[in-house]
Design an enzyme around this catalytic site. Structure first.
Site: not given
Lengths: 162, 94
Positions: B10-11
């Site tokens: 994810c980010g």
């Protein structure tokens, strides 16, 4: 949730803004004022949202779960913003698409891999349409806290989060 | 069947990937699939690409990788979750 991760002071009702940046800045500034996050969190969370959008379309109302790196955080917390008007956020994992967000769960994470239980519970909230709609219609931070605590109960009674 | 390696990204590598990582762990256990899960930031995927068989990500993967990429947003919202699980399982039993 030993020290209130979700203090009433972290719950903002009727948050107004033209853009997601306005909303994020308003919520992040509140957390800075309360000492939960560092000043640097404000720009960092806005920048992170631009690069990696967190808007989530749901069966109820759309939500966003903005967050950023742990170095901007003093202690873990969840801040909830009920928006006065829906504001468009980018959809997580999409290039261009946006969704009209009504509820923002801003996360202040302080350690890697330490918040699984909390996040799992939060996702249960996000998957519960009637809960989201109830939250978006609440008019006082106290009743939001009460609703959330009923769902996050495991943490409030289970001592510190693993 | 050789043990597969899944990158879970994810980010920030701390929030949504944690949720997805746990869901994948349970999914594989349920289906008795022995798998190697590596949780990371999307920006770390390139450096971990060697030996990886699949990328499951909640964020945009705008680079080309030598393995399939599956969007994992369904693990967060619950919408379309069964279909995503089936796609992941199909990759793991290849």
């Amino acid at each position: 949730m030993t020290m209130d991760m979700m203090d009433e002071a972290f719950i903002l009702i009727g948050v107004e803004g033209e853009s997601k940046e306005d909303i994020l800045a308003r919520m992040a500034e509140n957390l800075v004022k309360l000492g939960v996050v560092k000043e640097s969190y404000i720009a960092a969370v806005i920048e992170r949202e631009q690069a990696y959008p967190t808007g989530l379309p749901t069966g109820g109302c759309s939500v966003a779960i903005p967050h950023t790196d742990i170095e901007h955080v003093n202690r873990k917390a969840i801040s909830i913003g009920v928006l006065k008007q829906p504001v468009r956020f980018g959809i997580m994992g999409e290039e261009e698409e946006t969704t009209p967000v009504e509820l923002v769960f801003m996360l202040a994470m302080d350690q890697k891999h330490s918040q699984l239980k909390l996040l799992t519970r939060l996702m249960q909230v996000i998957q519960d349409q009637s809960m989201l709609i109830a939250l978006s219609h609440e008019t006082s931070p106290a009743s939001i806290k009460e609703l959330m605590n009923a769902v996050l109960q495991f943490e409030t009674q289970g001592g510190p989060l693993a | 069947m050789t043990k597969k390696t899944i990158l879970v990204a994810c980010g920030a590598g701390i929030a949504t990937s944690t949720v997805v990582n746990e869901a994948l762990k349970n999914l594989c256990k349920e289906h008795k699939i022995d798998v190697n899960l590596i949780q990371c930031k999307i920006t770390e995927v390139s450096s971990l690409a060697d030996g990886a068989d699949l990328l499951v990500s909640t964020t945009i993967a705008n680079k080309e990788y030598p393995f399939p990429v599956i969007n994992a947003r369904a693990f967060l919202t619950g919408i379309g979750i069964e279909e995503v699980k089936q796609r992941i399982l199909a990759e793991l039993v290849k």
